[in-house]
Design a protein around this motif. Structure first.
Motif, short mmCIF file in Angstrom:
data_model
loop_
_atom_site.label_atom_id
_atom_site.label_comp_id
_atom_site.label_asym_id
_atom_site.label_seq_id
_atom_site.Cartn_x
_atom_site.Cartn_y
_atom_site.Cartn_z
N LEU A 126 -41.59 -27.30 -5.56
CA LEU A 126 -42.49 -27.94 -6.90
C LEU A 126 -43.87 -27.40 -6.92
O LEU A 126 -44.24 -27.47 -5.98
CB LEU A 126 -42.45 -28.92 -7.00
CG LEU A 126 -40.68 -29.56 -7.82
CD1 LEU A 126 -40.64 -31.13 -7.29
CD2 LEU A 126 -39.97 -28.64 -8.56
N SER A 179 -48.03 -28.25 -6.93
CA SER A 179 -48.87 -29.32 -6.86
C SER A 179 -48.70 -30.21 -7.96
O SER A 179 -49.76 -29.17 -9.27
CB SER A 179 -49.22 -29.05 -5.62
OG SER A 179 -50.40 -30.35 -5.73
N GLN A 234 -46.43 -32.56 -8.77
CA GLN A 234 -45.50 -32.62 -9.07
C GLN A 234 -44.68 -32.62 -7.67
O GLN A 234 -43.61 -33.15 -7.49
CB GLN A 234 -44.79 -31.76 -9.95
CG GLN A 234 -45.45 -31.88 -11.48
CD GLN A 234 -46.66 -30.88 -11.42
OE1 GLN A 234 -46.97 -30.42 -11.04
NE2 GLN A 234 -46.80 -30.88 -12.79
N SER A 235 -44.61 -32.02 -6.85
CA SER A 235 -44.34 -31.66 -5.87
C SER A 235 -44.20 -33.02 -4.64
O SER A 235 -43.31 -32.89 -3.90
CB SER A 235 -44.84 -30.45 -4.12
OG SER A 235 -46.44 -30.81 -4.46
N TYR A 236 -45.61 -34.11 -4.82
CA TYR A 236 -45.33 -35.42 -4.08
C TYR A 236 -44.08 -36.61 -4.68
O TYR A 236 -43.44 -37.11 -4.11
CB TYR A 236 -46.68 -36.37 -4.23
CG TYR A 236 -48.20 -36.06 -4.25
CD1 TYR A 236 -47.76 -36.76 -2.59
CD2 TYR A 236 -48.70 -34.82 -4.70
CE1 TYR A 236 -49.11 -35.86 -1.81
CE2 TYR A 236 -49.97 -34.67 -4.12
CZ TYR A 236 -50.07 -35.36 -2.47
OH TYR A 236 -51.14 -34.79 -2.09
N HIS A 237 -43.03 -35.86 -6.01
CA HIS A 237 -41.91 -36.39 -6.23
C HIS A 237 -40.84 -35.31 -5.92
O HIS A 237 -40.00 -35.84 -6.50
CB HIS A 237 -42.21 -36.77 -7.45
CG HIS A 237 -43.48 -38.31 -8.00
ND1 HIS A 237 -43.68 -38.92 -7.43
CD2 HIS A 237 -44.91 -37.72 -8.73
CE1 HIS A 237 -45.11 -39.48 -7.60
NE2 HIS A 237 -45.25 -38.47 -8.20
N PRO A 289 -38.34 -33.09 -10.66
CA PRO A 289 -38.95 -34.48 -9.75
C PRO A 289 -38.30 -35.36 -9.93
O PRO A 289 -37.26 -35.80 -11.03
CB PRO A 289 -40.30 -34.19 -9.58
CG PRO A 289 -40.25 -34.32 -11.31
CD PRO A 289 -39.69 -32.77 -11.32
N SER A 295 -37.03 -39.27 -11.17
CA SER A 295 -37.95 -40.15 -12.33
C SER A 295 -37.85 -41.50 -11.68
O SER A 295 -36.66 -42.05 -10.51
CB SER A 295 -36.88 -39.95 -13.00
OG SER A 295 -35.00 -40.48 -12.56
#
Length: 217
Positions: free
Chosen positions: A95, A97, A99-102, A150, A152
């Protein structure tokens, strides 16, 4: 920043990967033998599998490095193949960044083996490498899986007042009405084999029901 300066900083921070690669110049610095666990992802993930090779790319997760030069990428991927790393991405494209944190970080995908971004490794809270083009790394024949969604947030549980039991109007197994007052009285009879005898009076206790209600289970 050069590959050598990035490698020196990682050694000072005591989190060296196996390789540090600069895609613009093609420089590669090896810090840890591939037969030993590296520390860039943490020990739990770094010790799993026959080979868990960790490669740090000198780039930024906000700007995918696959949009520019990738000098030496084919040599690195071919070297990984000699250690049994297949040219596939079980978790799909990483994903972008932030969004890649999740990202999901599925352990099922991780167990299949292949190529992963840091944001797809279980227990590794990293945003890199961003939304890269995986086919520029492992070749144009790389199967492209759908981009994972990601995680939810977990919603609130439904209120207890909404979980109401539905009244049972009829028992489909017994075939009897639900109202106990409407059930026919069970017939009773003495236990078989016990006759009236002054020396042996009949056993005391509740009568034993016979008939269809007594056969129900």
């Amino acid at each position: 920043m050069s590959a050598r300066s990035a490698a020196a900083d990682l050694l000072k921070e005591e989190r060296p990967p196996h390789l540090v690669w600069h895609p613009g110049s093609g420089d590669v610095v090896q810090l840890v033998p591939v037969t030993r666990a590296a520390l860039a992802l943490g020990l739990p993930a770094g010790r799993e599998g026959r080979a868990c090779v960790q490669i740090l790319v000198v780039a930024q997760s906000r700007v995918p490095f696959t949009g520019s030069l990738l000098i030496g990428v084919e040599a690195i991927v071919a070297w990984l193949e000699t250690w049994g790393v297949a040219r596939r991405w079980p978790a799909g494209p990483p994903l972008p960044s932030p969004q890649s944190y999740h990202a999901l970080r599925s352990r099922r995908d991780w167990a299949r083996g292949g190529h992963f971004g840091g944001s797809q490794v279980p227990l590794a809270e990293r945003p890199d490498p961003g939304g890269i083009d995986i086919r520029r790394i492992t070749g144009p024949d790389t199967p492209v899986a759908p981009i994972p969604a990601p995680r939810s947030p977990i919603g609130e549980p439904p209120a207890a007042s909404l979980l109401l039991a539905r009244p049972r109007a009829h028992d489909p197994v017994r075939g009897e009405p639900a109202d106990p007052a409407a059930r026919p009285a069970a017939r009773t009879a003495p236990l078989p084999g016990h006759q009236s005898n002054p020396d042996h009076p009949p056993p005391q206790g509740d009568p034993v029901p016979v008939g269809s209600p007594a056969l129900s289970n």
